[in-house]
Scaffold this motif. Sequence first.
Motif, PDB file in Angstrom:
ATOM      1  N   SER A 135      -0.245   5.380  -2.138  1.00  0.00           N
ATOM      2  CA  SER A 135       1.080   4.737  -2.194  1.00  0.00           C
ATOM      3  C   SER A 135       2.122   5.698  -2.772  1.00  0.00           C
ATOM      4  CB  SER A 135       1.028   3.460  -3.041  1.00  0.00           C
ATOM      5  OG  SER A 135       0.256   2.481  -2.407  1.00  0.00           O
ATOM      6  N   TYR A 155       0.902  -1.221   0.987  1.00  0.00           N
ATOM      7  CA  TYR A 155      -0.223  -0.326   1.300  1.00  0.00           C
ATOM      8  C   TYR A 155      -1.500  -0.885   0.688  1.00  0.00           C
ATOM      9  CZ  TYR A 155      -3.345   3.616   1.660  1.00  0.00           C
ATOM     10  OH  TYR A 155      -4.432   4.399   1.963  1.00  0.00           O
ATOM     11  N   LEU A 160      -0.752   1.340   5.821  1.00  0.00           N
ATOM     12  CA  LEU A 160       0.587   0.989   5.367  1.00  0.00           C
ATOM     13  C   LEU A 160       1.187   0.008   6.357  1.00  0.00           C
ATOM     14  CD1 LEU A 160       2.948   1.732   3.313  1.00  0.00           C
ATOM     15  CD2 LEU A 160       3.812   3.174   5.173  1.00  0.00           C
TER      16      LEU A 160
END
Length: 345
Positions: A135, A155, A160
């Motif tokens: 992330s 995420y 994602l």
Amino acid sequence: MTNKPNILILYTGGTIGMIKDYKTNALKAFDFSQIIDKIPELEQLDCEIKSISFEEPIDSSNMNTKYYVDILEIIEMNYNKFDGFVILTGSDTMAYTSSAISFMIENLQKPIIFTGSQLPIGDLRTDAKENLITSIEIAASRKNDKPVISEVCLYFEYKLYRANRTTKISSEQFEAFASMNYPALAESGVHLTFNEHLLSKQKYVDEKLIIRKKLVTDVVILKLFPGITEKVVKAILNIDNLKGVILETYGSGNAPNEAWFLNLIEKAIQNNIKVVNVTQCASGSVILGHYDTSVGLKALGVIGGIDITTEAAIAKLMYLLSENLTDKSFKNYFQKSLRGEISKK
């Protein structure tokens, strides 16, 4: 040489921020200012990392619109100091929270990535480290000196997603989230690969960031089921000061076409209650009028939610109700993709 991106981690609560006290075996909140000590791999990322934590971590079950505003205000205060934001929340309500934040921020030019974990950060088999590291890497990713991501995302477990397209699908698997009606924006394997054609394209580069902190919470989700009674529907639609209903219907937007049901919906709409039709199905779209059992709803003025998730629908309802729109404008805005939450018709 360009400067390293500055990334802010905001810990609001949730499993990801817990570590085990091995003396007592109890879980306690982790001090994110010591994050590099716990995850030394973060030093390999080409960015500067700072963290802020809520004074009292919030369990995801206690998440509410007040905390949405708290998250927003921290982003707002730090927006010009940081190049990207990683928001850590409990996964149970993460799809609701991240969807709401997407509507409350307009003209976003930087990444806001929500993540969390199924196991605490100090657990031996935790998914927290990978979710957090990737992330941060996504939030720091740049192309031509501009952020690759400029929208609110979520995420989890190598994928994602656009936040307002997500639903939590498992309480036990590491792959806890899905985005049934929109593909993943990026996948993390040997390489971190962005599906650039799917990303939100910002047109208003010079537009000022707009933060909206007002949400109308006089709303309800009414999920239909075979055998639902007139008494139950009537009680829900007669809640004091009710302003909006997300009606979770069957299939492509179908509901009972019995007179009592349609009469109650009609009365609610006449009382200026906005009624939005979303499907109970995990994927697919509401097509009002496709079957006879949705013709009546369409005729009454129920708003078809197209392929919006329930989580995004309730957030969008709270947001649009605060804007004092005419009935026509409300319907137009609800059925229009404002933050990529609905597929273009």
